[in-house]
Design a protein around this motif. Sequence first.
Motif, mmCIF file in Angstrom:
data_model
loop_
_atom_site.group_PDB
_atom_site.id
_atom_site.type_symbol
_atom_site.label_atom_id
_atom_site.label_comp_id
_atom_site.label_asym_id
_atom_site.label_seq_id
_atom_site.Cartn_x
_atom_site.Cartn_y
_atom_site.Cartn_z
ATOM 1 N N ASP A 171 -25.016 44.613 -6.324
ATOM 2 C CA ASP A 171 -26.173 45.413 -5.902
ATOM 3 C C ASP A 171 -27.101 45.775 -7.063
ATOM 4 O O ASP A 171 -27.290 46.950 -7.366
ATOM 5 C CB ASP A 171 -25.653 46.690 -5.211
ATOM 6 C CG ASP A 171 -26.774 47.517 -4.588
ATOM 7 O OD1 ASP A 171 -27.697 46.934 -4.017
ATOM 8 O OD2 ASP A 171 -26.709 48.759 -4.686
ATOM 9 N N TRP A 172 -27.683 44.785 -7.715
ATOM 10 C CA TRP A 172 -28.542 45.034 -8.880
ATOM 11 C C TRP A 172 -29.956 45.411 -8.451
ATOM 12 O O TRP A 172 -30.659 44.626 -7.807
ATOM 13 C CB TRP A 172 -28.573 43.798 -9.759
ATOM 14 C CG TRP A 172 -29.530 43.868 -10.923
ATOM 15 C CD1 TRP A 172 -30.601 43.066 -11.148
ATOM 16 C CD2 TRP A 172 -29.470 44.779 -12.027
ATOM 17 N NE1 TRP A 172 -31.221 43.409 -12.328
ATOM 18 C CE2 TRP A 172 -30.550 44.469 -12.885
ATOM 19 C CE3 TRP A 172 -28.615 45.834 -12.370
ATOM 20 C CZ2 TRP A 172 -30.791 45.165 -14.082
ATOM 21 C CZ3 TRP A 172 -28.850 46.530 -13.543
ATOM 22 C CH2 TRP A 172 -29.922 46.199 -14.380
ATOM 23 N N ARG A 173 -30.372 46.618 -8.815
ATOM 24 C CA ARG A 173 -31.733 47.087 -8.601
ATOM 25 C C ARG A 173 -32.262 47.531 -9.962
ATOM 26 O O ARG A 173 -32.027 48.671 -10.391
ATOM 27 C CB ARG A 173 -31.777 48.257 -7.615
ATOM 28 C CG ARG A 173 -31.123 47.977 -6.275
ATOM 29 C CD ARG A 173 -31.946 47.029 -5.432
ATOM 30 N NE ARG A 173 -31.321 46.786 -4.124
ATOM 31 C CZ ARG A 173 -31.869 46.034 -3.190
ATOM 32 N NH1 ARG A 173 -33.033 45.448 -3.411
ATOM 33 N NH2 ARG A 173 -31.245 45.837 -2.037
ATOM 34 N N PRO A 174 -32.959 46.653 -10.708
ATOM 35 C CA PRO A 174 -33.351 46.982 -12.084
ATOM 36 C C PRO A 174 -34.163 48.259 -12.198
ATOM 37 O O PRO A 174 -34.058 48.973 -13.195
ATOM 38 C CB PRO A 174 -34.150 45.755 -12.545
ATOM 39 C CG PRO A 174 -34.427 44.954 -11.328
ATOM 40 C CD PRO A 174 -33.371 45.289 -10.332
ATOM 41 N N LEU A 175 -34.966 48.559 -11.168
ATOM 42 C CA LEU A 175 -35.777 49.769 -11.204
ATOM 43 C C LEU A 175 -34.925 51.015 -11.404
ATOM 44 O O LEU A 175 -35.332 51.977 -12.073
ATOM 45 C CB LEU A 175 -36.571 49.879 -9.897
ATOM 46 C CG LEU A 175 -37.451 51.103 -9.704
ATOM 47 C CD1 LEU A 175 -38.604 51.079 -10.706
ATOM 48 C CD2 LEU A 175 -37.988 51.158 -8.274
ATOM 49 N N PHE A 176 -33.717 51.020 -10.829
ATOM 50 C CA PHE A 176 -32.860 52.197 -10.921
ATOM 51 C C PHE A 176 -32.254 52.371 -12.311
ATOM 52 O O PHE A 176 -31.686 53.413 -12.617
ATOM 53 C CB PHE A 176 -31.729 52.114 -9.889
ATOM 54 C CG PHE A 176 -32.204 52.019 -8.461
ATOM 55 C CD1 PHE A 176 -33.516 52.293 -8.107
ATOM 56 C CD2 PHE A 176 -31.331 51.649 -7.459
ATOM 57 C CE1 PHE A 176 -33.947 52.196 -6.791
ATOM 58 C CE2 PHE A 176 -31.746 51.553 -6.143
ATOM 59 C CZ PHE A 176 -33.059 51.825 -5.803
ATOM 60 N N TRP A 177 -32.358 51.335 -13.132
ATOM 61 C CA TRP A 177 -31.812 51.363 -14.497
ATOM 62 C C TRP A 177 -32.919 51.372 -15.552
ATOM 63 O O TRP A 177 -32.670 51.097 -16.721
ATOM 64 C CB TRP A 177 -30.905 50.156 -14.722
ATOM 65 C CG TRP A 177 -29.677 50.147 -13.866
ATOM 66 C CD1 TRP A 177 -29.555 49.674 -12.594
ATOM 67 C CD2 TRP A 177 -28.378 50.624 -14.229
ATOM 68 N NE1 TRP A 177 -28.264 49.832 -12.135
ATOM 69 C CE2 TRP A 177 -27.522 50.407 -13.122
ATOM 70 C CE3 TRP A 177 -27.842 51.203 -15.394
ATOM 71 C CZ2 TRP A 177 -26.169 50.757 -13.137
ATOM 72 C CZ3 TRP A 177 -26.499 51.550 -15.413
ATOM 73 C CH2 TRP A 177 -25.683 51.328 -14.290
ATOM 74 N N GLY A 178 -34.140 51.659 -15.130
ATOM 75 C CA GLY A 178 -35.255 51.680 -16.072
ATOM 76 C C GLY A 178 -35.841 50.324 -16.354
ATOM 77 O O GLY A 178 -36.591 50.154 -17.324
ATOM 78 N N GLY A 179 -35.521 49.317 -15.519
ATOM 79 C CA GLY A 179 -36.023 47.968 -15.728
ATOM 80 C C GLY A 179 -37.165 47.632 -14.790
ATOM 81 O O GLY A 179 -37.558 48.418 -13.931
ATOM 82 N N GLU A 180 -37.703 46.428 -14.966
ATOM 83 C CA GLU A 180 -38.800 45.949 -14.144
ATOM 84 C C GLU A 180 -38.344 44.741 -13.333
ATOM 85 O O GLU A 180 -37.281 44.179 -13.579
ATOM 86 C CB GLU A 180 -39.976 45.530 -15.031
ATOM 87 C CG GLU A 180 -40.548 46.656 -15.876
ATOM 88 C CD GLU A 180 -41.544 46.130 -16.897
ATOM 89 O OE1 GLU A 180 -42.757 46.275 -16.649
ATOM 90 O OE2 GLU A 180 -41.125 45.573 -17.918
ATOM 91 N N GLY A 181 -39.199 44.320 -12.411
ATOM 92 C CA GLY A 181 -38.926 43.092 -11.676
ATOM 93 C C GLY A 181 -37.837 43.266 -10.637
ATOM 94 O O GLY A 181 -37.186 44.299 -10.534
ATOM 95 N N GLY A 182 -37.612 42.194 -9.886
ATOM 96 C CA GLY A 182 -36.613 42.241 -8.832
ATOM 97 C C GLY A 182 -35.365 41.466 -9.151
ATOM 98 O O GLY A 182 -34.441 41.403 -8.368
ATOM 99 N N ALA A 183 -35.327 40.799 -10.292
ATOM 100 C CA ALA A 183 -34.184 39.966 -10.644
ATOM 101 C C ALA A 183 -33.847 40.152 -12.114
ATOM 102 O O ALA A 183 -34.613 40.710 -12.874
ATOM 103 C CB ALA A 183 -34.504 38.497 -10.354
ATOM 104 N N SER A 184 -32.680 39.672 -12.494
ATOM 105 C CA SER A 184 -32.276 39.813 -13.891
ATOM 106 C C SER A 184 -33.099 38.926 -14.805
ATOM 107 O O SER A 184 -33.399 39.291 -15.931
ATOM 108 C CB SER A 184 -30.792 39.480 -14.032
ATOM 109 O OG SER A 184 -30.531 38.181 -13.543
ATOM 110 N N GLY A 185 -33.494 37.754 -14.306
ATOM 111 C CA GLY A 185 -34.184 36.794 -15.151
ATOM 112 C C GLY A 185 -35.662 37.037 -15.319
ATOM 113 O O GLY A 185 -36.289 36.438 -16.190
ATOM 114 N N ASP A 186 -36.264 37.906 -14.500
ATOM 115 C CA ASP A 186 -37.708 38.139 -14.615
ATOM 116 C C ASP A 186 -37.999 39.630 -14.728
ATOM 117 O O ASP A 186 -38.934 40.150 -14.135
ATOM 118 C CB ASP A 186 -38.449 37.524 -13.428
ATOM 119 C CG ASP A 186 -38.049 38.149 -12.089
ATOM 120 O OD1 ASP A 186 -37.184 39.037 -12.092
ATOM 121 O OD2 ASP A 186 -38.606 37.746 -11.056
#
Length: 332
Positions: A171-186
């Motif tokens: 269940d990876w949601r980068p936004l919840f971890w301070g990240g951008e984009g919808g995937a790990s690679g972008d």
Amino acid sequence: MSETGPYDLITMGRVGVDLYPLQPGVPLAEVETFGKFLGGSPANVAVAAARLGRRTALISRTGADPFGDYVRRALRDFGVDDRWVTPVPAHPTPLTFCEIFPPDDFPLYFYRRPKAPDLEIHTTELDLDAIRAARIFWVTGTGLCEEPSRSATLAALAARAKRGTTVLDLDWRPLFWGGEGGASGDGGRTGAAAMATARPYYAAALAHATVAVGNADECEVATGEREPLAAAWALLDAGVELAVVKQGPKGVLAVHRDGTTAEVPPVEIEVLNGLGAGDAFGGALCDGLLSGLSLAVSLRYANAAGALVASRLSCSSAMPTRSEIEGLLGSG
């Protein structure tokens, strides 16, 4: 724990309200009407399994507001025990909007600030006896992103001590971890940093889980591997007994520590809204595991459940019945 015995499935984590446009193919800025639905991946998984006749419950929190009242009522209406879904006065119930551009573009917009109440689950509030007794216990990577939910999730997993089937939905949601984009690679400028922040917590959770479920992006966050077979073995090396790697249009791969491997193609269907298909897959996978089905049969069953939801607008209310899944498989 109820006098009727252990739950078939207890899920823990995100819950909220989905507000989905009733005009597919229209940008959000131009949508005029929305449908209101129960949302949040762990909630949807519990609903999916309940629709298949399983006794389920959710551990989560909502705001002390009308949307929170709606969430708890909707859970009960779907047959999910809401006894551990409690209000948090300080934070509003989360809302999630999406845009629907079939067959494969469904942008999500999360409204979970200043903080989502489902991240205010405290260790001291957990019914550890019920968690230990459940036939399946299901947590998500999102539950690891902030305290006190992070400590509560890891404490529940530790107390569970790999009893029965213990699932980590990556269940990876980068936004919840301070990240951008919808995937790990972008993930833009902050994607790599978000992944680096999350990975130790994923590793800690995997050490207590018996099953891991995720797509290529989620596997990369957890293990550093994207290639499906390499990712599956990396998840096994991290401590689980069964690794399930979802491959989108290529189907799903599962590898068990005992050497059993199964790879099944997707079920062909006309997609309306792909959101929620993974949750239907999860609930049906739980049902298959509880029924003692073989790994390959369980995956085909779960794929069919996901396909049915992908052909429908909503998530929770779209979860299929057993007869619908068997009908789709029979027609195929």
